[in-house]
Design an enzyme around this catalytic site. Structure first.
Site, short mmCIF file in Angstrom:
data_model
loop_
_atom_site.label_atom_id
_atom_site.label_comp_id
_atom_site.label_asym_id
_atom_site.label_seq_id
_atom_site.Cartn_x
_atom_site.Cartn_y
_atom_site.Cartn_z
N HIS A 62 -1.12 5.43 1.87
CA HIS A 62 -0.39 5.72 0.45
C HIS A 62 -1.31 4.11 0.15
O HIS A 62 -0.36 3.40 0.48
CB HIS A 62 0.48 6.04 0.25
CG HIS A 62 1.29 7.24 1.41
ND1 HIS A 62 0.95 8.98 0.73
CD2 HIS A 62 1.05 7.58 2.54
CE1 HIS A 62 0.79 9.12 1.41
NE2 HIS A 62 2.09 8.82 2.46
N LEU A 63 -2.61 4.58 -1.22
CA LEU A 63 -2.71 3.05 -1.68
C LEU A 63 -1.41 3.36 -3.04
O LEU A 63 -2.26 2.52 -3.56
CB LEU A 63 -4.16 3.13 -1.59
CG LEU A 63 -5.08 2.80 -0.24
CD1 LEU A 63 -6.01 3.24 -0.71
CD2 LEU A 63 -4.15 1.62 0.69
N HIS A 231 2.32 11.82 11.75
CA HIS A 231 3.29 11.53 11.74
C HIS A 231 4.26 11.87 13.42
O HIS A 231 5.06 12.30 12.59
CB HIS A 231 4.13 10.49 10.93
CG HIS A 231 4.10 11.74 9.77
ND1 HIS A 231 4.09 12.59 10.05
CD2 HIS A 231 4.25 11.18 8.66
CE1 HIS A 231 4.18 13.37 8.63
NE2 HIS A 231 3.95 12.41 7.99
N ASP A 304 0.46 5.34 8.21
CA ASP A 304 1.39 5.46 7.28
C ASP A 304 1.69 4.79 5.75
O ASP A 304 3.04 4.84 6.10
CB ASP A 304 2.09 6.44 7.86
CG ASP A 304 3.22 7.86 6.77
OD1 ASP A 304 2.89 7.91 5.37
OD2 ASP A 304 4.10 9.03 7.14
#
Ligand SMILES: [Zn+2]
Ligand SMILES: [Zn+2]
Length: 424
Positions: A62-63, A231, A304
């Site tokens: 997640h950027l 995940h 993640d």
């Protein structure tokens, strides 16, 4: 500009072997893989005692850009990526706005180009606003550069929507990455078990994941679409995926370093850095995830990476957001927990960090003449201690602070350009 990586141990997971060799890089591509290459004027990187691997890919990060740049940006996140040995990342679409339109995909790609560090493969949202109701214009997103589709962070509750998503994704030749969580079961802030009872925190049972994985496997089987389970954290999910693979269902799966390293006991001190979704599970689940990695049920290791600012995490456990940063600790955890721990050999571990995610995303990763020079150099013997203050990610929410690890990326090469991880 030539770069000569000298005396390294090349890890070639496609061929299932390692061998001593020099690697010459010229104009962004691998020019030669041979013993004792001489190249006058080339920059030399001494890799004696080190592993030279295909460029590592973290297919689940997640950027936070656009919209939550105080947590992370494309620039800071790709900087953390190259420090962690990753030459490429797949960026999840739960930004603000959600990546449900081609403009957002193009924006992320533009930011990645400006940053000039790790490659970024944006993941397009499956549904408008990731609200789970109507599908996005997946074809247009694909054309703009979406490498896969997901509503990660928010499970797709409606089975019919998931069915259609798998059908469209199949036509486009891309996978659907599913965050498998049945929300009607998942109201907790940690894993439901002995520890949650002792702490008096509301738990989410493993069944919340198992139920959702079972549904998506059935839909993948029905549609022929490619399902990638994000995940994986439960023994039940590992078993279901193993059985589906044996039946020929087109499914791949990933596990995170925190799910193969930590149990719900990490939450015992109410450390919000251990608050993650899916939650850290029980011993039997961690053992099952490791078994799934060892027997090939779980194809990919992804982090993640989910950055949150300190002020967001420094609240009551119930109120803190889910997520931890993973890019810079992943290689150390893989080599310490899985390779030194006897779960995976080096070649298989590297495969799960490079060519397997590449396959899922439809990319190629090889160390052979002519290939794009995306490579990672890893010192498998370097011992270091995780220090959150040294993380280059904008956020420092790691539960691994103080962990003693063995295995450190020392050079990340993207398109022939060297990004050094000066840590340790
Ligand atoms: Zn997720
Ligand atoms: Zn995620």
């Amino acid at each position: 500009m030539e770069l000569l990586i000298r005396n390294g141990t090349v890890v070639d997971p496609a061929a299932g072997r390692t061998f001593e060799s020099d690697v010459l890089i010229k104009d962004g591509r691998v020019a030669a893989v041979e013993k004792k290459i001489t190249a006058r004027g080339a920059r030399v990187l001494d890799a004696a005692g080190k592993l030279v691997t295909p460029g590592l890919i973290d297919m689940h990060v997640h950027l936070r850009e656009p919209g939550q740049e105080h947590k992370e940006t494309v620039a800071s996140g790709t900087c953390a990526a190259v420090h962690g040995g990753f030459t490429a990342v797949a960026a999840m679409p739960n930004t603000d706005p959600v990546a449900d339109r081609p403009e957002v995909i193009r924006y992320v790609l533009e930011k990645a180009r400006e940053a000039g560090r790790a490659r970024v493969y944006p993941v397009g949202a499956l549904t408008v606003g990731s609200r789970g109701k109507e599908l996005t214009e997946m074809g247009a997103l694909r054309e703009a550069g979406a490498a896969a589709f997901s509503d990660d962070g928010r499970p797709v509750a409606d089975a019919h929507v998931m069915r259609r998503a798998l059908e469209y994704a199949r036509m486009l030749g891309v996978p659907v990455i599913s965050h498998c969580e049945d929300l009607s079961l998942a109201a907790g802030v940690m894993h439901e078990g002995l520890v949650s009872t002792m702490l008096g925190l509301k738990g989410t049972p493993a069944a919340a994941e198992d139920v959702a994985v079972a549904r998506d496997l059935i839909l993948a089987e029905m549609t022929g679409g490619r399902l990638h389970v994000a995940h994986v954290s439960t023994a039940g999910a590992v078993r279901l995926i193993r059985e589906a693979k044996a039946r020929g269902v087109r499914v791949t799966a990933e596990a995170t370093p925190h799910h193969f390293t930590l149990t719900d006991r990490a939450v015992a001190g109410f450390d919000t850095n251990a608050k993650v979704n899916p939650p850290l599970r029980a011993d039997a689940d961690v053992a099952a995830v490791r078994e799934g990695l060892a027997d090939g049920t779980i194809d990919v290791i992804a982090t993640d990476h989910a950055p949150h600012a300190a002020h967001e995490k420094e609240v009551e456990f119930d109120l803190a957001p889910f997520g931890l940063v993973g890019l810079e600790t992943a290689v150390g955890l893989v080599f310490t927990e899985l390779v030194a721990g006897g779960v995976l050999d080096v070649v298989t571990a590297v495969a799960k960090l490079s060519i397997n995610p590449a396959r899922v995303l439809g990319l190629s990763r090889t160390i052979a003449p002519g290939a794009v020079a995306d490579l990672t150099v890893i010192d498998p013997d370097a011992a270091w201690t995780v220090n959150r203050a040294e993380l280059v990610s904008k956020s420092k929410n790691t539960p691994f602070h103080g962990f003693k690890l063995k295995g450190l990326p020392c050079a990340t090469i993207v398109g022939g350009e060297v990004h050094l991880a000066a840590r340790g």
